[in-house]
Design an enzyme around this catalytic site. Structure first.
Site, short mmCIF file in Angstrom:
data_model
loop_
_atom_site.label_atom_id
_atom_site.label_comp_id
_atom_site.label_asym_id
_atom_site.label_seq_id
_atom_site.Cartn_x
_atom_site.Cartn_y
_atom_site.Cartn_z
CG HIS A 136 -2.35 0.31 0.94
ND1 HIS A 136 -2.94 0.26 -0.30
CD2 HIS A 136 -3.35 0.69 1.78
CE1 HIS A 136 -4.21 0.60 -0.22
NE2 HIS A 136 -4.48 0.87 1.04
CG ASN B 136 -9.00 4.10 3.59
OD1 ASN B 136 -8.31 3.71 2.66
ND2 ASN B 136 -9.62 3.26 4.40
CG ASP C 36 -1.66 0.31 -3.35
OD1 ASP C 36 -1.82 1.48 -2.92
OD2 ASP C 36 -2.42 -0.63 -3.04
CG ASN D 44 -11.33 2.86 0.17
OD1 ASN D 44 -12.30 3.02 -0.58
ND2 ASN D 44 -11.26 1.85 1.02
#
Length: 186
Positions: free
Chosen positions: A19, A66, A91, A112
């Site tokens: 991530h 997020n 990513d 997100n």
């Protein structure tokens, strides 16, 4: 002025996870040019530098993935940067590890961090570099997968994609994004 944003999660715990591919590209650009993220504001760490006579801001939001848009929006508003002069690196599960894909605009594709960016910018009209991380090939949940580290067998491919993405960022400073896309998406 242009703004290059790497998406990721802050803290040692997430440092080398899938991530954080966007953060890894920012780190590579900092290393190449001897720059530092020496400013802390707008819920992020950033650097303002010059490359090829263009002023560029490199940003790592510290809001967690997020909520990335909560860092990007106030920064670009403060510096008067238009969304079309923003490049977001993140990513992507739908690309194999080692691949990158550049896009001029688009939806969030279930990501997100991009959803938050679109929501806060109020537009889908910003540049993107997607860093392939592949999908889990077993019963691992997507959340556990993206928050996991790359296996040693993939590190060479990951490094290659980070290098290519950093090259694309540098190319965008001096060239139009469609030209950069044609070069790096082939």
């Amino acid at each position: 002025m242009k703004c290059i944003v790497g998406l990721g999660n802050p803290g040692k715990k997430y440092e080398s996870t899938r991530h954080n591919a966007g953060f890894m590209v920012i780190d590579e650009l900092l290393k190449r040019h001897g720059w530092e993220l020496n400013k802390k504001k707008f819920n992020g760490y950033y650097a303002m530098e010059h490359l090829d006579a263009e002023k560029v801001i490199l940003l790592k939001p510290q809001t967690y993935m997020n909520l990335s848009g909560q860092s990007i929006r106030p920064l670009i508003d403060y510096y008067g940067i238009e969304p079309e002069d923003v490049l977001v690196i993140y990513d992507d599960l739908d690309l194999p590890t080692g691949r990158i894909r550049l896009r001029q605009k688009g939806g969030h594709g279930g990501h997100n961090g991009i959803r938050s960016t679109i929501d806060h910018l109020g537009t889908k009209e910003f540049k993107r570099i997607r860093i392939g991380v592949g999908r889990p090939d077993d019963s691992t949940s997507v959340i556990d997968y993206v928050l996991g580290s790359f296996p040693k067998a993939e590190l060479e491919e990951v490094d290659s994609s980070i290098q290519k993405a950093a090259d694309a960022c540098e190319a965008w400073i001096g060239d139009s994004f469609p030209v950069v896309m044609n070069k790096f998406n082939s």
